[in-house]
Motif scaffolding. Sequence first.
Motif, PDB file in Angstrom:
ATOM      1  N   CYS A  27       0.802  -1.227   0.000  1.00  0.00           N
ATOM      2  CA  CYS A  27       0.000   0.000   0.000  1.00  0.00           C
ATOM      3  C   CYS A  27       0.836   1.279   0.000  1.00  0.00           C
ATOM      4  O   CYS A  27       0.988   1.942   1.032  1.00  0.00           O
ATOM      5  N   GLU A  28       1.335   1.641  -1.170  1.00  0.00           N
ATOM      6  CA  GLU A  28       2.104   2.876  -1.302  1.00  0.00           C
ATOM      7  C   GLU A  28       1.209   4.111  -1.299  1.00  0.00           C
ATOM      8  O   GLU A  28       1.711   5.235  -1.306  1.00  0.00           O
ATOM      9  N   ASN A  29      -0.104   3.913  -1.273  1.00  0.00           N
ATOM     10  CA  ASN A  29      -1.002   5.049  -1.053  1.00  0.00           C
ATOM     11  C   ASN A  29      -0.831   5.611   0.354  1.00  0.00           C
ATOM     12  O   ASN A  29      -1.243   6.748   0.618  1.00  0.00           O
ATOM     13  N   PHE A  30      -0.205   4.852   1.246  1.00  0.00           N
ATOM     14  CA  PHE A  30       0.090   5.337   2.594  1.00  0.00           C
ATOM     15  C   PHE A  30       1.509   5.909   2.711  1.00  0.00           C
ATOM     16  O   PHE A  30       1.963   6.229   3.814  1.00  0.00           O
TER      17      PHE A  30
ATOM     18  N   GLY B 227       2.127  10.598  -0.420  1.00  0.00           N
ATOM     19  CA  GLY B 227       0.981   9.918  -0.987  1.00  0.00           C
ATOM     20  C   GLY B 227       1.224   8.944  -2.107  1.00  0.00           C
ATOM     21  O   GLY B 227       0.273   8.442  -2.705  1.00  0.00           O
ATOM     22  N   ALA B 228       2.503   8.625  -2.409  1.00  0.00           N
ATOM     23  CA  ALA B 228       2.750   7.709  -3.533  1.00  0.00           C
ATOM     24  C   ALA B 228       4.166   7.144  -3.468  1.00  0.00           C
ATOM     25  O   ALA B 228       5.055   7.708  -2.819  1.00  0.00           O
ATOM     26  N   PHE B 229       4.379   6.039  -4.207  1.00  0.00           N
ATOM     27  CA  PHE B 229       5.695   5.394  -4.279  1.00  0.00           C
ATOM     28  C   PHE B 229       6.784   6.333  -4.766  1.00  0.00           C
ATOM     29  O   PHE B 229       7.974   6.110  -4.527  1.00  0.00           O
TER      30      PHE B 229
ATOM     31  N   GLY C 131       2.181  16.070 -11.103  1.00  0.00           N
ATOM     32  CA  GLY C 131       1.605  15.407  -9.948  1.00  0.00           C
ATOM     33  C   GLY C 131       2.567  14.813  -8.965  1.00  0.00           C
ATOM     34  O   GLY C 131       3.358  15.514  -8.332  1.00  0.00           O
ATOM     35  N   ASN C 132       2.545  13.471  -8.846  1.00  0.00           N
ATOM     36  CA  ASN C 132       3.187  12.785  -7.731  1.00  0.00           C
ATOM     37  C   ASN C 132       4.693  12.973  -7.660  1.00  0.00           C
ATOM     38  O   ASN C 132       5.256  13.094  -6.575  1.00  0.00           O
ATOM     39  N   HIS C 133       5.394  12.960  -8.807  1.00  0.00           N
ATOM     40  CA  HIS C 133       6.845  13.120  -8.760  1.00  0.00           C
ATOM     41  C   HIS C 133       7.211  14.512  -8.263  1.00  0.00           C
ATOM     42  O   HIS C 133       8.156  14.667  -7.478  1.00  0.00           O
ATOM     43  N   GLY C 134       6.465  15.509  -8.701  1.00  0.00           N
ATOM     44  CA  GLY C 134       6.732  16.871  -8.247  1.00  0.00           C
ATOM     45  C   GLY C 134       6.547  17.006  -6.744  1.00  0.00           C
ATOM     46  O   GLY C 134       7.367  17.617  -6.050  1.00  0.00           O
TER      47      GLY C 134
ATOM     48  N   GLY D  97      -0.383   4.714  -5.335  1.00  0.00           N
ATOM     49  CA  GLY D  97      -0.559   5.984  -4.645  1.00  0.00           C
ATOM     50  C   GLY D  97      -2.013   6.304  -4.365  1.00  0.00           C
ATOM     51  O   GLY D  97      -2.930   5.658  -4.872  1.00  0.00           O
ATOM     52  N   GLY D  98      -2.215   7.348  -3.570  1.00  0.00           N
ATOM     53  CA  GLY D  98      -3.568   7.731  -3.180  1.00  0.00           C
ATOM     54  C   GLY D  98      -3.855   9.208  -3.328  1.00  0.00           C
ATOM     55  O   GLY D  98      -4.747   9.735  -2.664  1.00  0.00           O
ATOM     56  N   ASN D  99      -3.113   9.882  -4.205  1.00  0.00           N
ATOM     57  CA  ASN D  99      -3.328  11.322  -4.397  1.00  0.00           C
ATOM     58  C   ASN D  99      -4.457  11.552  -5.400  1.00  0.00           C
ATOM     59  O   ASN D  99      -4.230  11.844  -6.573  1.00  0.00           O
TER      60      ASN D  99
END
Length: 315
Positions: free
Chosen positions: A42-45, A49-51, A78-81, A303-305
């Motif tokens: 669960c990488e949403n945790f 918010g993400a791997f 998004g997530n990488h930023g 992820g969970g974003n």
Amino acid sequence: MRPTFQEIQKAARRIAPLIHRTPVLRSESVNSMAGTQLYFKCENFQKAGAFKMRGAANAVLSLSDEEAQRGVATHSSGNHGQALAKAAQSRGIKAYIVMPETAPSVKKKAVAGYGAEIIMCKPTLQAREDTLAEVVEKTGAAFIHPYNDERVICGQGTAAMELIEEMGELDIVMAPVGGGGLLSGTAITTKAMLPQAQVIAGEPKGADDAYRSLQAGKIIPSESPNTIADGLLTSLGSKTFPIIQELVSEIITVSDEEIIAALRLIWERMKIIVEPSCAVPLAAVLQQKEKFVGKRVGIILTGGNVDLETLLNKL
């Protein structure tokens, strides 16, 4: 040179202070529907918010003091930023994030909340790359690519390492594929720790460039992708493609309808919030149950974003 499992092990030690060791969850009802044993990492945790926090942290902590003084830069919607901004904040260095004007406001707020400087650009790849080049030239910041970077690949490979350490013998390890950073790191780790296990990826039919690239034996860029799994729109990179080509057994493509059904299943049965991209591997399992029946299958939930307002309007 391709990253090695030894480098992934070093990355795990390096990033340990900056990340969560995320839980592995099971659901009897989902297992019953799939006809197999599924283990969800669960990488949403994860922090941010993400791997992506894993790769960003490894890249930032790998910089020399001299490099770090000039900060880091990337382009990301998004997530990488978010992850790079948080990793830079943890080291006390500047982060410059080029974001398209169309990026969700929730993601802009998150990046700004981690102390990064946001530079807006037009929503095209050319604009992102041109704006980033200007930022790097002006600041001297180190460019951290979202996936086509050995340091990032090694960081992402630590998620599968934790999964296998916790669950032991798995027959199959699965991840979604966009640019291939996570899938590459997952494949290197899995083949080192469980040589007999298969690595299988899930990919949206509306953004199936990785599937087509494997079929063609060369990178076929993603053109006009269209899928609810908005974290998987990018093309494979020059560093990720050869790893995937060598170590990944298969890429299964799934429709948006199948992705939404799998997403609902995770939300309703497991009671956790994940992004549509996370549901792609589960959708692949449900589409091809006979391939997975009776197997022990590890799935990385990426992820969970979620931009809930936008997503709920689509569902």
